[in-house]
Structure formats: C-alpha cells, structure tokens
Write a protein that holds these residues in place. Structure first.
Motif, mmCIF file in Angstrom:
data_model
loop_
_atom_site.group_PDB
_atom_site.id
_atom_site.type_symbol
_atom_site.label_atom_id
_atom_site.label_comp_id
_atom_site.label_asym_id
_atom_site.label_seq_id
_atom_site.Cartn_x
_atom_site.Cartn_y
_atom_site.Cartn_z
ATOM 1 N N UNK A 9 115.847 -42.923 24.186
ATOM 2 C CA UNK A 9 116.117 -42.855 25.624
ATOM 3 C C UNK A 9 115.946 -41.412 26.091
ATOM 4 N N UNK A 10 115.351 -41.223 27.274
ATOM 5 C CA UNK A 10 115.162 -39.880 27.807
ATOM 6 C C UNK A 10 115.441 -39.861 29.299
ATOM 7 N N UNK A 11 115.981 -38.741 29.742
ATOM 8 C CA UNK A 11 116.245 -38.552 31.164
ATOM 9 C C UNK A 11 115.829 -37.133 31.538
ATOM 10 N N UNK A 12 114.970 -37.011 32.558
ATOM 11 C CA UNK A 12 114.488 -35.705 33.009
ATOM 12 C C UNK A 12 114.868 -35.533 34.482
ATOM 13 N N UNK A 13 115.521 -34.421 34.790
ATOM 14 C CA UNK A 13 115.912 -34.193 36.180
ATOM 15 C C UNK A 13 116.002 -32.693 36.467
ATOM 16 N N UNK A 14 115.986 -32.353 37.753
ATOM 17 C CA UNK A 14 116.075 -30.964 38.206
ATOM 18 C C UNK A 14 117.451 -30.700 38.792
ATOM 19 N N UNK A 15 118.042 -29.592 38.416
ATOM 20 C CA UNK A 15 119.329 -29.209 39.001
ATOM 21 C C UNK A 15 119.076 -28.416 40.280
ATOM 22 N N UNK A 16 120.125 -28.233 41.052
ATOM 23 C CA UNK A 16 119.999 -27.513 42.325
ATOM 24 C C UNK A 16 119.527 -26.079 42.108
#
Length: 215
Positions: free
Chosen positions: A58-65
C-alpha cells in the motif's frame, strides 16, 4: 514549490525497499519532483508508480502545506518462500507473488509442491495457523505438499520430519505435536525418531531411526 521529499515506511521487519529506491520511483521526466511547483506535481501518477512496485502492499503520496512531498509505504510481508522447479519467489498473506531480493532475505518457511491458486489459498491458511504460535513459527522451516494433498514439515530442532497430513484440524494437530515435543525434548527421546506422524486422530505415531519399527 516542493521543498523536500520525505519517505516513511510503516513498521515491519521486512526491508526490501530503501529510501533511495523509493526516491527513484518519484522521478518525473528524469527530474526529481523537488523544486517543481506544487500545482504541476501529479500525485495520483506518483502514487500509482510506487504502488506498482512488487514489494509495495500500500502506498500514499501527498503534499503538505509547507511543501514536503510525503510518501507512506507499507511493504509486503512474506509468509513463505515457494520453490517451483528452478523458480523461487515469496508469497504474502493475500497470495501475491513477491520476487526474491538481493537487498533482503526473509526467514520464512520454504514451501514445495504447491502450484495452483487453490493450493496456495489452503497453504496460506495453514501457514497463518503455524505463524500464530511463536514456537512453531521458528521451528517449522520447510513445508512440502505431497501429491495426495498431505503436508510434511522439516524442523529446526532435529533431523526428524513431521508428517502433518491434510490441512484440516491444523490447530488441534499443532497442539498435539507441542504436547509431544514438551515431553520428548525434555527426556531427549526425540533424537531416536526420523518421523513424527500427527495425522491420525488423537495420537502421535513415531518411526525410529533403527529397525525396531514404530513406537
């Protein structure tokens, strides 16, 4: 702007992937996403790319503020190492094949004689029962499925083999085997045997190394 790439792995004892390996998966158009404007970073594409890796469950890619590209990864956890002819591969709890790795070798049972999806499904259930017991998780080092559908185990503590029979009543058979172990390991009688058979209901049948027959 994307200021930094941060890769985190969920807790686990497998280390197929390294941070640098994941960094390479995050390359877009031969450039790191670092220093690219946040609005042009395709998060879905990056997540898909990482998820396609055979070691990733499982993978999750996201950008922080504050411009950090974070990638959270759960690696696949091998349940067994299967041998099929000259081919070796791991399988996880879902029956997904995991390629062998030069980075990491998992201490899981070596399994032979298992081929189709139905047999793998049955095997997974058996291995999960074995893995739920700390003693047998370490003791059983190889599992062979014979043509009649019965299993034979190779063990860590001696040169004897365990004839387990079919996968049914696995918990009961392991309980029976442990009771035998508790006695035979203490009084050291276990060294006399080459086969320990637990497939028969309510009894343990042992074959000696000598020609004295069964006990």
């Amino acid at each position: 702007m994307v200021e930094k790439i941060d890769v985190e792995f969920e807790e686990g004892d497998n280390n197929f992937l390294t941070h640098s390996m994941v960094d390479k998966m995050l390359i877009q158009n031969r450039k790191f996403v670092k220093n690219q404007p946040k609005r042009v970073v395709d998060l879905h594409s990056l997540e898909t790319r990482v998820s396609m890796n055979p070691y990733v469950e499982k993978a999750s890619v996201f950008l922080t503020i504050d411009g950090i590209l974070k990638t959270l990864i759960k690696q696949r956890k091998p349940l067994a190492r299967l041998v099929n002819g000259d081919t070796f591969f791991y399988i996880d709890r879902f029956g997904v094949k995991i390629p062998m790795s030069s980075n990491f070798s998992s201490r899981v049972p070596l399994v032979s004689g298992v081929e189709d999806a139905t047999e793998i499904k049955e095997l997974i259930k058996l291995l999960q029962t074995i893995a739920s017991d700390d003693f047998f998780k370490k003791e059983i080092i190889a599992v062979e499925r014979e043509s009649n559908g019965e299993y034979v185990f190779n063990v860590r503590s001696g040169d004897y083999r365990v004839v387990f029979g079919g996968s049914e009543f696995a918990s009961l058979k392991l309980k029976k085997l442990k009771a035998f172990y508790n006695k035979a390991l203490i009084d050291e009688t276990i060294t006399r045997y080459k086969l320990i058979n637990v497939k028969y209901h309510n009894q343990v049948v042992c074959t000696k190394h000598s020609h004295n027959g069964k006990q």
